[in-house]
Motif scaffolding. Structure first.
Motif, PDB file in Angstrom:
ATOM      1  N   ILE B 235       6.554  -0.005  -2.540  1.00  0.00           N
ATOM      2  CA  ILE B 235       5.427   0.922  -2.656  1.00  0.00           C
ATOM      3  C   ILE B 235       5.917   2.362  -2.579  1.00  0.00           C
ATOM      4  O   ILE B 235       5.623   3.188  -3.444  1.00  0.00           O
ATOM      5  CB  ILE B 235       4.393   0.664  -1.542  1.00  0.00           C
ATOM      6  N   VAL B 236       6.682   2.670  -1.546  1.00  0.00           N
ATOM      7  CA  VAL B 236       7.074   4.068  -1.338  1.00  0.00           C
ATOM      8  C   VAL B 236       7.958   4.582  -2.466  1.00  0.00           C
ATOM      9  O   VAL B 236       7.799   5.710  -2.941  1.00  0.00           O
ATOM     10  CB  VAL B 236       7.792   4.229   0.020  1.00  0.00           C
ATOM     11  N   ILE B 237       8.884   3.741  -2.923  1.00  0.00           N
ATOM     12  CA  ILE B 237       9.846   4.223  -3.905  1.00  0.00           C
ATOM     13  C   ILE B 237       9.187   4.545  -5.242  1.00  0.00           C
ATOM     14  O   ILE B 237       9.508   5.539  -5.877  1.00  0.00           O
ATOM     15  CB  ILE B 237      10.961   3.169  -4.099  1.00  0.00           C
ATOM     16  N   GLU B 238       8.249   3.707  -5.681  1.00  0.00           N
ATOM     17  CA  GLU B 238       7.748   3.887  -7.040  1.00  0.00           C
ATOM     18  C   GLU B 238       6.384   4.556  -7.132  1.00  0.00           C
ATOM     19  O   GLU B 238       5.970   4.972  -8.200  1.00  0.00           O
ATOM     20  CB  GLU B 238       7.722   2.526  -7.757  1.00  0.00           C
ATOM     21  N   MET B 239       5.691   4.675  -5.994  1.00  0.00           N
ATOM     22  CA  MET B 239       4.336   5.225  -6.036  1.00  0.00           C
ATOM     23  C   MET B 239       4.324   6.652  -6.560  1.00  0.00           C
ATOM     24  O   MET B 239       3.342   7.091  -7.166  1.00  0.00           O
ATOM     25  CB  MET B 239       3.729   5.187  -4.623  1.00  0.00           C
ATOM     26  N   GLY B 240       5.406   7.388  -6.350  1.00  0.00           N
ATOM     27  CA  GLY B 240       5.435   8.799  -6.714  1.00  0.00           C
ATOM     28  C   GLY B 240       5.279   9.042  -8.205  1.00  0.00           C
ATOM     29  O   GLY B 240       4.720  10.057  -8.610  1.00  0.00           O
ATOM     30  N   TYR B 241       5.774   8.129  -9.028  1.00  0.00           N
ATOM     31  CA  TYR B 241       5.725   8.402 -10.464  1.00  0.00           C
ATOM     32  C   TYR B 241       4.985   7.332 -11.258  1.00  0.00           C
ATOM     33  O   TYR B 241       4.872   7.428 -12.476  1.00  0.00           O
ATOM     34  CB  TYR B 241       7.139   8.555 -11.021  1.00  0.00           C
ATOM     35  N   ALA B 242       4.492   6.287 -10.565  1.00  0.00           N
ATOM     36  CA  ALA B 242       3.868   5.183 -11.296  1.00  0.00           C
ATOM     37  C   ALA B 242       2.505   5.599 -11.843  1.00  0.00           C
ATOM     38  O   ALA B 242       1.828   6.452 -11.282  1.00  0.00           O
ATOM     39  CB  ALA B 242       3.710   3.981 -10.374  1.00  0.00           C
ATOM     40  N   SER B 243       2.117   4.970 -12.967  1.00  0.00           N
ATOM     41  CA  SER B 243       0.768   5.208 -13.480  1.00  0.00           C
ATOM     42  C   SER B 243       0.282   3.918 -14.130  1.00  0.00           C
ATOM     43  O   SER B 243       1.060   2.999 -14.378  1.00  0.00           O
ATOM     44  CB  SER B 243       0.764   6.354 -14.492  1.00  0.00           C
ATOM     45  N   GLY B 244      -1.008   3.869 -14.382  1.00  0.00           N
ATOM     46  CA  GLY B 244      -1.584   2.725 -15.082  1.00  0.00           C
ATOM     47  C   GLY B 244      -1.406   1.423 -14.327  1.00  0.00           C
ATOM     48  O   GLY B 244      -1.552   1.368 -13.100  1.00  0.00           O
ATOM     49  N   LEU B 245      -1.053   0.375 -15.061  1.00  0.00           N
ATOM     50  CA  LEU B 245      -0.926  -0.951 -14.467  1.00  0.00           C
ATOM     51  C   LEU B 245       0.193  -0.977 -13.427  1.00  0.00           C
ATOM     52  O   LEU B 245       0.101  -1.646 -12.398  1.00  0.00           O
ATOM     53  CB  LEU B 245      -0.649  -1.992 -15.567  1.00  0.00           C
ATOM     54  N   HIS B 246       1.257  -0.217 -13.680  1.00  0.00           N
ATOM     55  CA  HIS B 246       2.360  -0.124 -12.721  1.00  0.00           C
ATOM     56  C   HIS B 246       1.849   0.317 -11.358  1.00  0.00           C
ATOM     57  O   HIS B 246       2.155  -0.280 -10.329  1.00  0.00           O
ATOM     58  CB  HIS B 246       3.387   0.870 -13.272  1.00  0.00           C
ATOM     59  N   ARG B 247       1.013   1.363 -11.366  1.00  0.00           N
ATOM     60  CA  ARG B 247       0.466   1.889 -10.125  1.00  0.00           C
ATOM     61  C   ARG B 247      -0.409   0.838  -9.440  1.00  0.00           C
ATOM     62  O   ARG B 247      -0.327   0.626  -8.227  1.00  0.00           O
ATOM     63  CB  ARG B 247      -0.341   3.133 -10.461  1.00  0.00           C
ATOM     64  N   GLU B 248      -1.229   0.188 -10.237  1.00  0.00           N
ATOM     65  CA  GLU B 248      -2.105  -0.838  -9.658  1.00  0.00           C
ATOM     66  C   GLU B 248      -1.292  -1.995  -9.103  1.00  0.00           C
ATOM     67  O   GLU B 248      -1.661  -2.599  -8.102  1.00  0.00           O
ATOM     68  CB  GLU B 248      -3.106  -1.322 -10.711  1.00  0.00           C
ATOM     69  N   ALA B 249      -0.184  -2.303  -9.784  1.00  0.00           N
ATOM     70  CA  ALA B 249       0.669  -3.390  -9.298  1.00  0.00           C
ATOM     71  C   ALA B 249       1.255  -3.016  -7.931  1.00  0.00           C
ATOM     72  O   ALA B 249       1.428  -3.873  -7.062  1.00  0.00           O
ATOM     73  CB  ALA B 249       1.783  -3.679 -10.292  1.00  0.00           C
ATOM     74  N   LEU B 250       1.550  -1.725  -7.740  1.00  0.00           N
ATOM     75  CA  LEU B 250       2.061  -1.286  -6.438  1.00  0.00           C
ATOM     76  C   LEU B 250       0.984  -1.410  -5.366  1.00  0.00           C
ATOM     77  O   LEU B 250       1.266  -1.814  -4.232  1.00  0.00           O
ATOM     78  CB  LEU B 250       2.547   0.164  -6.524  1.00  0.00           C
ATOM     79  N   ILE B 251      -0.240  -1.051  -5.724  1.00  0.00           N
ATOM     80  CA  ILE B 251      -1.334  -1.209  -4.763  1.00  0.00           C
ATOM     81  C   ILE B 251      -1.516  -2.687  -4.443  1.00  0.00           C
ATOM     82  O   ILE B 251      -1.727  -3.072  -3.284  1.00  0.00           O
ATOM     83  CB  ILE B 251      -2.633  -0.588  -5.323  1.00  0.00           C
ATOM     84  N   ALA B 252      -1.369  -3.532  -5.482  1.00  0.00           N
ATOM     85  CA  ALA B 252      -1.458  -4.980  -5.261  1.00  0.00           C
ATOM     86  C   ALA B 252      -0.343  -5.445  -4.316  1.00  0.00           C
ATOM     87  O   ALA B 252      -0.543  -6.353  -3.503  1.00  0.00           O
ATOM     88  CB  ALA B 252      -1.384  -5.720  -6.589  1.00  0.00           C
ATOM     89  N   THR B 253       0.836  -4.808  -4.418  1.00  0.00           N
ATOM     90  CA  THR B 253       1.908  -5.110  -3.463  1.00  0.00           C
ATOM     91  C   THR B 253       1.424  -4.816  -2.047  1.00  0.00           C
ATOM     92  O   THR B 253       1.665  -5.588  -1.118  1.00  0.00           O
ATOM     93  CB  THR B 253       3.155  -4.254  -3.758  1.00  0.00           C
ATOM     94  N   GLY B 254       0.706  -3.678  -1.914  1.00  0.00           N
ATOM     95  CA  GLY B 254       0.127  -3.341  -0.622  1.00  0.00           C
ATOM     96  C   GLY B 254      -0.863  -4.390  -0.160  1.00  0.00           C
ATOM     97  O   GLY B 254      -0.928  -4.715   1.030  1.00  0.00           O
ATOM     98  N   VAL B 255      -1.634  -4.937  -1.097  1.00  0.00           N
ATOM     99  CA  VAL B 255      -2.606  -5.979  -0.751  1.00  0.00           C
ATOM    100  C   VAL B 255      -1.880  -7.200  -0.183  1.00  0.00           C
ATOM    101  O   VAL B 255      -2.283  -7.753   0.843  1.00  0.00           O
ATOM    102  CB  VAL B 255      -3.446  -6.374  -1.991  1.00  0.00           C
ATOM    103  N   VAL B 256      -0.789  -7.609  -0.852  1.00  0.00           N
ATOM    104  CA  VAL B 256      -0.029  -8.769  -0.373  1.00  0.00           C
ATOM    105  C   VAL B 256       0.485  -8.513   1.046  1.00  0.00           C
ATOM    106  O   VAL B 256       0.359  -9.359   1.937  1.00  0.00           O
ATOM    107  CB  VAL B 256       1.142  -9.076  -1.328  1.00  0.00           C
ATOM    108  N   LEU B 257       1.034  -7.314   1.260  1.00  0.00           N
ATOM    109  CA  LEU B 257       1.528  -6.941   2.581  1.00  0.00           C
ATOM    110  C   LEU B 257       0.402  -6.998   3.615  1.00  0.00           C
ATOM    111  O   LEU B 257       0.565  -7.530   4.718  1.00  0.00           O
ATOM    112  CB  LEU B 257       2.107  -5.523   2.498  1.00  0.00           C
ATOM    113  N   PHE B 258      -0.753  -6.448   3.214  1.00  0.00           N
ATOM    114  CA  PHE B 258      -1.923  -6.405   4.088  1.00  0.00           C
ATOM    115  C   PHE B 258      -2.349  -7.818   4.479  1.00  0.00           C
ATOM    116  O   PHE B 258      -2.641  -8.095   5.650  1.00  0.00           O
ATOM    117  CB  PHE B 258      -3.047  -5.671   3.347  1.00  0.00           C
ATOM    118  N   VAL B 259      -2.350  -8.738   3.500  1.00  0.00           N
ATOM    119  CA  VAL B 259      -2.729 -10.124   3.778  1.00  0.00           C
ATOM    120  C   VAL B 259      -1.733 -10.768   4.750  1.00  0.00           C
ATOM    121  O   VAL B 259      -2.122 -11.439   5.707  1.00  0.00           O
ATOM    122  CB  VAL B 259      -2.837 -10.939   2.469  1.00  0.00           C
TER     123      VAL B 259
END
Lengths: 278, 276
Positions: B235-259
């Protein structure tokens, strides 16, 4: 029989050697870490590191310190009243069988387990984007406020619970109302406990990085107002060490952080001692 | 005024609901678009390819390996140190050790990470395989970082065992060590387990320190000297420049971590309830 006795004795020896070794590892690791950073960092605590203006040459820590102070003050300003009021509700108002109390406890417990990067993500999605605040000190401190809320609730709750019921009864008996009793009698005697929680929270705010990178941003200037971006000391330290250009200054920044942490710990133990003495 | 207290009390509920809502509403559509199985079990994370691949299996493995390593290192040392503090060391030394443990808990994770970067990484590079940033390095560092959690809670658990247990065991002729390890530790088991669970939570959620020492390659590691990337680091490494589906995929990574964290918390609270 004798061999069994002997075997037991060697077991005992072995076990106590293990115990001593573990303690030795733990504390020598700590001492090594602290000494290593002090030895490498103190020579670089130069005046240029504390210039008012940040340039990529002096990598001054002053803007970061200013941001840290503002961030801490803002977060506490939001979280402390909320936390204290929540604790008052839980201890003084809610009845034991109240369903809401259980739910609040569970949510507070959940909040305290959430990792800081998840808070950072949430802050980015909610404060920065949804509310349109952009990378700003407010967004950062709101995120941190939610993060420290459970800590303040728990410590205040414990402090309130430890106030003897006789205080309450005495106050009611003298004709004071419930509110007056809470603010004039109970809170003042619980203050050291509340303070200890607040100091612990300061420690968490000062040390936080992951929740701030994408909420408060990483601008290295002194922030002009609360809507501008600013990096706290810990974020500053992270950018310094990940860029790899200013390793010596990173050591020095680590020294500053360590000094703050030691200061906060000492303060909280002094306060806690007063608390237990009554 | 009671209303003000009530509203404050409800804030934490609102906060949890907001966090859940914003994470899930931003992350779940991405998981749907990528496909649940492709997302969770996909072995390839290459967001810049065409078509991009968003498989976070390497990161899940990375988080699990590093957490397991940290537990392997931190738990035995932590529990034995707690025994030392509660049952072995003289009060004079204890006066110094307790603040030391608090200091260990108070040191910010960036400082740990920096220490790992300048001390542990070169050490591993020079004495073992690989370039130093590895599962082993991150496990050692995280093992050190979870020590205060383990020590603090285990010590409390050990101290809460009534003295009569110890005295009874000694009176039956058991040695000091045997009484501590065969009587007191089993009696303090639930508290110590809680300490381990909290330690797991801390290790899996740790971000900054791990980024600085784990190498962060998004691939399935072949040995403990390989670098890995954790969920948090992704999340931290790629959030700075991600956009679109990439960005959402990072948020989804956060969801997995949260679960993951919710599961750990749930286990923790179930264990706590059983203790009472």
């Amino acid at each position: 029989m004798k061999t069994m006795f002997k075997r037991k004795k060697t077991m005992d020896m072995l076990v106590s050697v293990l115990v001593w070794c573990s303690a030795l590892i733990t504390f020598s690791a700590l001492i090594f870490l602290v000494v290593y950073i002090l030895v490498n960092g103190i020579p670089y605590l130069k005046l240029s590191l504390f210039e008012l203006e940040y340039t990529s040459n002096n990598v001054s820590v002053v803007p970061a310190i200013v941001s840290t102070i503002i961030m801490t003050a803002l977060s506490l300003f939001i979280a402390v009243p909320l936390g204290i009021f929540t604790a008052i509700y839980l201890v003084e108002y809610a009845s034991k069988s109240n369903r809401l109390v259980g739910i609040i406890r569970i949510t507070a417990e959940t909040l305290s387990g959430i990792p800081s990067i998840v808070y950072g993500l949430f802050g980015l999605l909610f404060f920065v984007i949804f509310l349109g605040w952009g990378f700003s000190l407010v967004a950062g401190s709101c995120t941190l406020a939610i993060m420290i809320l459970p800590l303040i609730i728990r410590t205040t709750e414990e402090a309130l619970k430890s106030v003897p019921d006789a205080f309450r009864e005495g106050s009611f008996g003298l004709g004071a109302g419930r509110l007056r009793t809470i603010f004039r009698i109970i809170l003042p005697s619980a203050i050291p406990g509340v303070l200890a929680g607040v100091i612990l929270s300061i420690g968490r705010i000062v040390g936080e990085t992951a929740a701030l990178i994408y909420t408060a941003g990483t601008v290295a200037e002194i922030p002009t107002n609360v809507m501008s971006s600013g990096r706290t000391l810990a974020v500053h330290m992270y950018t310094l060490s990940s860029e790899g250009l200013h390793v010596n200054e990173a050591y020095a920044t680590a020294v500053v952080l360590l000094i703050i942490v030691v200061g906060i710990n000492t303060l909280s133990s002094v306060v806690a001692k007063r608390f237990t003495r009554g | 005024m009671q209303v003000v207290f009530l509203i404050s009390a409800i804030t934490s509920i609102v906060a949890v609901m907001l966090i859940c809502f914003f994470l899930f509403s931003n992350g779940i559509p991405a998981i749907k678009e990528i496909g649940f199985a492709d997302f969770i079990f996909g072995k390839e994370w290459s967001p810049n390819d065409a078509p991009p691949l968003f498989g976070i299996f390497p990161m899940i493995i990375g988080s699990l390996y590093i957490t397991a390593g940290a537990i392997l290192i931190g738990v035995p040392i932590g529990i034995l140190t707690a025994v030392f503090m509660a049952k072995v060391c003289p009060p004079v030394i204890y006066k110094f050790l307790k603040p030391a443990v608090n200091l260990l808990a108070g040191i910010p994770s960036v400082v740990y990470g920096f220490f790992g970067m300048v001390v542990l990484v070169p050490f591993i590079r020079e004495n073992f395989d690989g370039n130093g940033s590895s599962i082993l390095t991150a496990s050692i560092l995280l093992g050190l970082m979870i020590l205060p959690t383990i020590i603090g809670i285990s010590e409390e658990a050990i101290r809460s065992v009534p003295d009569t247990y110890y005295e009874g065991s000694m009176a039956l002729g058991a040695s000091h060590e045997r009484s501590v390890f065969r009587v007191i530790l089993p009696a303090a088991k639930s508290g110590i387990l809680a300490a381990i669970v909290l330690g797991i939570g801390r290790a899996i959620g740790e971000t900054m320190a791990v980024i600085m020492v784990a190498g962060n390659q998004a691939r399935i590691p072949e040995g403990i000297f390989d670098g890995v990337r954790t969920l948090t680091a992704n999340i931290v490494i790629e959030m700075g420049y991600a956009s679109g589906l990439h960005r959402e995929a990072l948020i989804a990574t956060g969801v997995v971590l949260f679960v993951f964290i919710l599961l750990i918390n749930f286990t923790f609270s179930v264990m706590n309830r059983r203790k009472v």
